[in-house]
Design a protein around this motif. Structure first.
Motif, PDB file in Angstrom:
ATOM      1  N   GLY A  53       0.834  -1.164   0.051  1.00 21.36           N
ATOM      2  CA  GLY A  53       0.029   0.055  -0.143  1.00 21.36           C
ATOM      3  C   GLY A  53       0.811   1.425  -0.033  1.00 21.36           C
ATOM      4  N   GLN A  54       2.045   1.056   0.797  1.00 23.06           N
ATOM      5  CA  GLN A  54       2.846   2.351   0.721  1.00 23.06           C
ATOM      6  C   GLN A  54       3.584   2.610  -0.474  1.00 23.06           C
ATOM      7  OE1 GLN A  54       5.200   1.026   4.191  1.00 23.06           O
ATOM      8  NE2 GLN A  54       4.030   2.307   5.759  1.00 23.06           N
ATOM      9  N   LYS A  55       4.047   1.555  -1.230  1.00 18.41           N
ATOM     10  CA  LYS A  55       4.662   1.713  -2.358  1.00 18.41           C
ATOM     11  C   LYS A  55       3.609   2.212  -3.607  1.00 18.41           C
ATOM     12  CE  LYS A  55       7.536  -2.502  -2.031  1.00 18.41           C
ATOM     13  NZ  LYS A  55       7.774  -3.899  -2.326  1.00 18.41           N
ATOM     14  N   GLN A  56       2.411   1.755  -3.417  1.00 20.68           N
ATOM     15  CA  GLN A  56       1.524   2.448  -4.617  1.00 20.68           C
ATOM     16  C   GLN A  56       1.366   3.846  -4.101  1.00 20.68           C
ATOM     17  OE1 GLN A  56       1.042   2.034  -7.319  1.00 20.68           O
ATOM     18  NE2 GLN A  56      -0.667   0.523  -7.726  1.00 20.68           N
ATOM     19  N   ARG A  57       1.191   4.324  -2.791  1.00 19.84           N
ATOM     20  CA  ARG A  57       0.828   5.946  -2.657  1.00 19.84           C
ATOM     21  C   ARG A  57       2.284   6.439  -3.060  1.00 19.84           C
ATOM     22  NH1 ARG A  57      -0.024   4.269   3.248  1.00 19.84           N
ATOM     23  NH2 ARG A  57      -0.104   6.557   3.734  1.00 19.84           N
ATOM     24  N   ILE A  58       3.644   5.706  -2.986  1.00 25.33           N
ATOM     25  CA  ILE A  58       4.642   6.376  -3.554  1.00 25.33           C
ATOM     26  C   ILE A  58       4.411   6.541  -4.992  1.00 25.33           C
ATOM     27  CG2 ILE A  58       7.149   6.478  -3.540  1.00 25.33           C
ATOM     28  CD1 ILE A  58       6.201   6.992  -0.810  1.00 25.33           C
ATOM     29  N   ALA A  59       4.037   5.502  -5.373  1.00 24.53           N
ATOM     30  CA  ALA A  59       4.095   5.269  -7.020  1.00 24.53           C
ATOM     31  C   ALA A  59       3.209   6.766  -7.713  1.00 24.53           C
ATOM     32  CB  ALA A  59       3.634   4.161  -7.474  1.00 24.53           C
ATOM     33  N   ILE A  60       2.176   6.786  -6.773  1.00 26.72           N
ATOM     34  CA  ILE A  60       1.026   7.950  -7.164  1.00 26.72           C
ATOM     35  C   ILE A  60       1.924   9.200  -7.124  1.00 26.72           C
ATOM     36  CG2 ILE A  60      -1.024   9.147  -6.660  1.00 26.72           C
ATOM     37  CD1 ILE A  60      -2.039   6.233  -5.834  1.00 26.72           C
ATOM     38  N   ALA A  61       2.579   9.320  -5.795  1.00 29.66           N
ATOM     39  CA  ALA A  61       3.199  10.682  -5.568  1.00 29.66           C
ATOM     40  C   ALA A  61       4.311  10.904  -6.747  1.00 29.66           C
ATOM     41  CB  ALA A  61       3.951  10.659  -4.308  1.00 29.66           C
ATOM     42  N   ARG A  62       4.851   9.766  -7.313  1.00 33.30           N
ATOM     43  CA  ARG A  62       5.893   9.872  -8.292  1.00 33.30           C
ATOM     44  C   ARG A  62       5.167  10.497  -9.562  1.00 33.30           C
ATOM     45  NH1 ARG A  62       8.940   4.630 -10.151  1.00 33.30           N
ATOM     46  NH2 ARG A  62       6.960   3.910 -11.020  1.00 33.30           N
ATOM     47  N   SER A  63       4.150   9.945  -9.737  1.00 34.34           N
ATOM     48  CA  SER A  63       3.601  10.393 -11.078  1.00 34.34           C
ATOM     49  C   SER A  63       3.059  11.665 -10.982  1.00 34.34           C
ATOM     50  CB  SER A  63       2.296   9.200 -11.518  1.00 34.34           C
ATOM     51  OG  SER A  63       1.325   9.485 -10.805  1.00 34.34           O
ATOM     52  N   LEU A  64       2.552  12.045  -9.956  1.00 39.75           N
ATOM     53  CA  LEU A  64       2.025  13.542  -9.412  1.00 39.75           C
ATOM     54  C   LEU A  64       3.114  14.554  -9.702  1.00 39.75           C
ATOM     55  CD1 LEU A  64      -0.391  13.141  -6.417  1.00 39.75           C
ATOM     56  CD2 LEU A  64      -1.025  13.849  -8.815  1.00 39.75           C
ATOM     57  N   ALA A  65       4.365  14.024  -9.545  1.00 44.20           N
ATOM     58  CA  ALA A  65       5.323  15.030  -9.427  1.00 44.20           C
ATOM     59  C   ALA A  65       5.549  15.742 -10.850  1.00 44.20           C
ATOM     60  CB  ALA A  65       6.818  14.414  -9.019  1.00 44.20           C
ATOM     61  N   MET A  66       5.395  15.286 -11.923  1.00 45.31           N
ATOM     62  CA  MET A  66       5.357  15.781 -13.167  1.00 45.31           C
ATOM     63  C   MET A  66       4.222  16.629 -13.548  1.00 45.31           C
ATOM     64  SD  MET A  66       8.284  14.681 -14.189  1.00 45.31           S
ATOM     65  CE  MET A  66       8.591  15.032 -15.763  1.00 45.31           C
ATOM     66  N   ASN A  67       3.221  16.860 -12.373  1.00 44.89           N
ATOM     67  CA  ASN A  67       2.403  17.689 -12.783  1.00 44.89           C
ATOM     68  C   ASN A  67       1.542  17.383 -14.087  1.00 44.89           C
ATOM     69  OD1 ASN A  67       0.749  19.526 -11.498  1.00 44.89           O
ATOM     70  ND2 ASN A  67       1.839  21.250 -12.413  1.00 44.89           N
ATOM     71  N   PRO A  68       0.889  16.255 -14.152  1.00 43.44           N
ATOM     72  CA  PRO A  68       0.390  15.658 -15.096  1.00 43.44           C
ATOM     73  C   PRO A  68      -1.208  16.150 -15.190  1.00 43.44           C
ATOM     74  CG  PRO A  68       0.381  13.805 -13.643  1.00 43.44           C
ATOM     75  CD  PRO A  68       1.110  15.078 -13.096  1.00 43.44           C
ATOM     76  N   GLU A  69      -1.812  16.061 -16.465  1.00 41.63           N
ATOM     77  CA  GLU A  69      -2.807  16.439 -16.687  1.00 41.63           C
ATOM     78  C   GLU A  69      -3.936  15.396 -16.678  1.00 41.63           C
ATOM     79  OE1 GLU A  69      -3.970  19.356 -19.873  1.00 41.63           O
ATOM     80  OE2 GLU A  69      -1.553  19.428 -20.397  1.00 41.63           O
ATOM     81  N   ILE A  70      -3.306  14.375 -16.959  1.00 41.91           N
ATOM     82  CA  ILE A  70      -4.175  12.994 -16.664  1.00 41.91           C
ATOM     83  C   ILE A  70      -3.353  11.965 -16.169  1.00 41.91           C
ATOM     84  CG2 ILE A  70      -5.335  10.981 -18.000  1.00 41.91           C
ATOM     85  CD1 ILE A  70      -5.583  12.853 -20.346  1.00 41.91           C
ATOM     86  N   ILE A  71      -3.950  11.186 -15.196  1.00 40.63           N
ATOM     87  CA  ILE A  71      -3.265   9.947 -14.975  1.00 40.63           C
ATOM     88  C   ILE A  71      -3.928   8.734 -15.079  1.00 40.63           C
ATOM     89  CG2 ILE A  71      -2.221   8.833 -12.655  1.00 40.63           C
ATOM     90  CD1 ILE A  71      -1.920  11.398 -11.222  1.00 40.63           C
ATOM     91  N   LEU A  72      -3.089   7.896 -15.485  1.00 44.81           N
ATOM     92  CA  LEU A  72      -3.753   6.567 -15.867  1.00 44.81           C
ATOM     93  C   LEU A  72      -3.307   5.471 -14.846  1.00 44.81           C
ATOM     94  CD1 LEU A  72      -2.234   6.393 -19.578  1.00 44.81           C
ATOM     95  CD2 LEU A  72      -4.441   7.413 -19.106  1.00 44.81           C
ATOM     96  N   PHE A  73      -4.548   4.842 -14.284  1.00 39.78           N
ATOM     97  CA  PHE A  73      -4.329   3.772 -13.243  1.00 39.78           C
ATOM     98  C   PHE A  73      -4.531   2.446 -13.919  1.00 39.78           C
ATOM     99  CE2 PHE A  73      -3.932   6.181  -9.282  1.00 39.78           C
ATOM    100  CZ  PHE A  73      -4.291   7.588  -9.824  1.00 39.78           C
ATOM    101  N   ASP A  74      -3.525   1.655 -13.814  1.00 36.61           N
ATOM    102  CA  ASP A  74      -3.751   0.351 -14.435  1.00 36.61           C
ATOM    103  C   ASP A  74      -3.820  -0.847 -13.330  1.00 36.61           C
ATOM    104  OD1 ASP A  74      -3.850  -2.128 -15.927  1.00 36.61           O
ATOM    105  OD2 ASP A  74      -1.956  -1.972 -16.474  1.00 36.61           O
ATOM    106  N   GLU A  75      -4.999  -0.954 -12.956  1.00 38.72           N
ATOM    107  CA  GLU A  75      -5.599  -1.843 -11.545  1.00 38.72           C
ATOM    108  C   GLU A  75      -4.582  -1.684 -10.462  1.00 38.72           C
ATOM    109  OE1 GLU A  75      -6.247  -6.047 -12.465  1.00 38.72           O
ATOM    110  OE2 GLU A  75      -6.724  -5.730 -14.540  1.00 38.72           O
ATOM    111  N   PRO A  76      -4.607  -0.536  -9.805  1.00 35.64           N
ATOM    112  CA  PRO A  76      -3.835   0.065  -8.703  1.00 35.64           C
ATOM    113  C   PRO A  76      -3.848  -0.884  -7.688  1.00 35.64           C
ATOM    114  CG  PRO A  76      -5.594   1.597  -9.303  1.00 35.64           C
ATOM    115  CD  PRO A  76      -5.591   0.643 -10.131  1.00 35.64           C
ATOM    116  N   THR A  77      -5.055  -1.449  -7.341  1.00 34.66           N
ATOM    117  CA  THR A  77      -5.140  -2.006  -6.126  1.00 34.66           C
ATOM    118  C   THR A  77      -5.100  -3.475  -6.040  1.00 34.66           C
ATOM    119  OG1 THR A  77      -7.450  -2.023  -6.145  1.00 34.66           O
ATOM    120  CG2 THR A  77      -6.336  -0.115  -5.123  1.00 34.66           C
ATOM    121  N   SER A  78      -4.877  -4.081  -7.357  1.00 35.03           N
ATOM    122  CA  SER A  78      -5.186  -5.623  -7.572  1.00 35.03           C
ATOM    123  C   SER A  78      -3.917  -6.522  -6.951  1.00 35.03           C
ATOM    124  CB  SER A  78      -5.230  -5.924  -9.016  1.00 35.03           C
ATOM    125  OG  SER A  78      -6.393  -5.427  -9.410  1.00 35.03           O
TER     126      SER A  78
END
Lengths: 238, 245
Positions: B145-170
């Motif tokens: 769970g912590q890894k996935q939250r870091i991964a979300i933070a990592r993608s947010l860092a680039m300040n994207p307009e869209i985020i694609l989530f590929d089965e983020p909790t599976s």
């Protein structure tokens, strides 16, 4: 008492020809070190060719690696030695580290040609052992292929590659004995020389095997140390 | 004039050799939309998502991002990817880098941001996903769970307009699903445009502004969550929902 006599005889032979042996030892170390350093660079480039999307580059690398790994090193050494003049490459024959430079160059070239194929497979294996998701994550952030390799894939692959390169160095030390057949004055060649001038066979062979064993043991020890260090830095801190 | 849709997918198709995974997909996404993509396994959900930033190369169709077809050969896909983040099922954090460096590496290398500024950004994002104290550890010591939250933070860092989530909790243990979904809910509330391939029907129902149901390489049905979940007309959709709800 036979053992004592034999040992005394070994010590005597070494004491008499120690400067020859030590000089040849230095030659073997230089030759092996140069081989591994050069083939690390060229082997990495060949590994990149082998995993590239370009089928021509990939084909060349694959053919090279299969051919070199599928033929004896001794044949390759002779082919380089006799092939260079045929290609019009006549190296100057000045003295180089107690050996003829053109022989040194031929020997080094043959060992490099051989080692590049093995290093290529080591580097390719190291890179391909990294999970595909790493490349995808890097690409999805906007890194291009080269940047992904440089910042993400290669630093991780290095932890697999370095110990294997160390083992390749150990192999090269042993295989370098084969360049004695073209008259390059490394350990094995000097052993043959000492055999013929001292009229003793077993003693020089025992001496040279001990010298090789010391070299390879020191290398193995250094590799183990390096592996330990790498695995520590790979573990999570805190 | 601002376009109505930030992302328009037209007649998108993808084949792997003889296998046609996506036949013809059409999809429009507005800024701030949260699109849940659901459907049976093997229906091409992940493939579709991965086509949107060209991790998979589509075999036909168009993907317009701000009206520009990103399948065009002239488009620098690396520039586009900086604006379209992605979060993976297997997290794919960089194990040789600290958590903070995982977040800053793209900023310093691709945006040439000074290190101090990038670190400040990382710390702010870590705060946001509730993991400020993990900045200096390596990913191996984190829970899923912590890894996935870091991964979300990592993608947010680039300040994207869209985020694609590929089965983020599976890939998560059940007790960790909640913490990741909470971060995603917060993001949705903050107005982030998100496309989420998910099996979490609760999340789709509660958070999504639009649900699309994929099967056999087509979008079988799409609409607001209540339309799809309560009033599904298509037999395949009904059968699927009966199984998973």
């Amino acid at each position: 008492m036979g053992i004592i006599n034999a040992l005394t005889s070994v010590v005597n032979v070494f004491a008499k020809y120690d400067d020859l042996f030590l000089h040849a030892l230095l030659m073997t170390v230089m030759l092996s070190l140069a081989t591994v350093l050069i083939s690390s660079v060229l082997g990495s480039l060949m590994a990149l060719m082998k995993i590239s999307g370009n089928p021509i580059l990939r084909g060349i690398a694959t053919a090279y690696v299969s051919f070199i790994r599928g033929t004896p090193l001794m044949v390759q050494i002779f082919m380089v030695f006799y092939g260079l003049p045929l290609l019009g490459i006549n190296l100057p024959t000045f003295e180089f580290m107690g050996s003829d430079f053109s022989r040194f160059f031929s020997g080094l070239l043959a060992l490099v040609i051989n080692s590049v194929a093995y290093v290529c497979e080591i580097v390719r294996g190291g890179i391909q052992s990294i999970d595909e998701g790493q490349m995808e994550a890097a690409r999805s952030l906007g890194f291009n292929k080269r940047q992904s390799m440089t910042f993400i894939i290669f630093p991780q692959a290095l932890k697999n590659i370095l110990p294997a390169l160390g083992n390749e160095f150990v192999s090269v030390i042993k295989e370098s004995s084969q360049v004695s057949i073209i008259g390059l004055a490394e350990l094995m060649y000097i052993t043959t020389t000492v055999r013929s001038i001292s009229f003793r066979s077993f003693e020089p062979l025992l001496i040279v095997s001990i010298l090789y064993f010391i070299l390879t043991s020191v290398c193995s020890l250094l590799i183990k140390k390096m592996e330990k260090k790498l695995s520590v830095s790979n573990r999570s801190s805190n | 004039m601002e376009r109505e849709f930030i992302l328009e997918v037209k007649n998108l198709g993808k084949s792997f050799k003889d296998l046609e995974v996506l036949k013809s997909i059409d999809l429009n996404v507005k800024k701030g939309d949260v699109v849940a993509i659901i459907g049976p396994s093997g229906s091409g959900k992940s493939t579709m998502l991965r086509c949107l930033n060209r991790l998979e190369e589509p075999t036909k169709g168009e993907i317009l991002f701000h009206g520009e077809n990103i399948l065009d050969k002239k488009v620098d896909i690396n520039k586009i990817r900086m604006q379209i983040g992605m979060v993976f099922q297997q997290f794919n954090l960089f194990p040789h880098l600290t958590v903070r460096r995982n977040i800053t590496i793209a900023l310093t290398k691709l945006r040439n941001m000074p290190e101090a500024e990038a670190n400040a950004t990382a710390d702010r994002l870590l705060e946001m996903v509730g993991l400020a104290e993990k900045a200096d550890v390596y990913p191996a010591s984190l829970s899923g769970g912590q890894k996935q939250r870091i991964a979300i933070a990592r993608s947010l860092a680039m300040n994207p307009e869209i985020i694609l989530f590929d089965e983020p909790t599976s890939a998560l243990d059940p007790e960790m699903v909640g913490e990741v979904l909470q971060v995603m809910k917060d993001l949705a509330k903050a107005g982030m445009t998100m496309l989420v391939v998910t099996h979490e029907m609760g999340f789709a129902r509660e958070v999504a502004s639009k649900v699309i149901f994929l099967d056999g390489g087509y979008v079988l049905t799409e609409g607001a969550p209540e339309e799809v979940f309560e009033h599904a007309e298509h037999e395949r959709v009904k059968a699927f929902l009966a199984k998973v709800m």
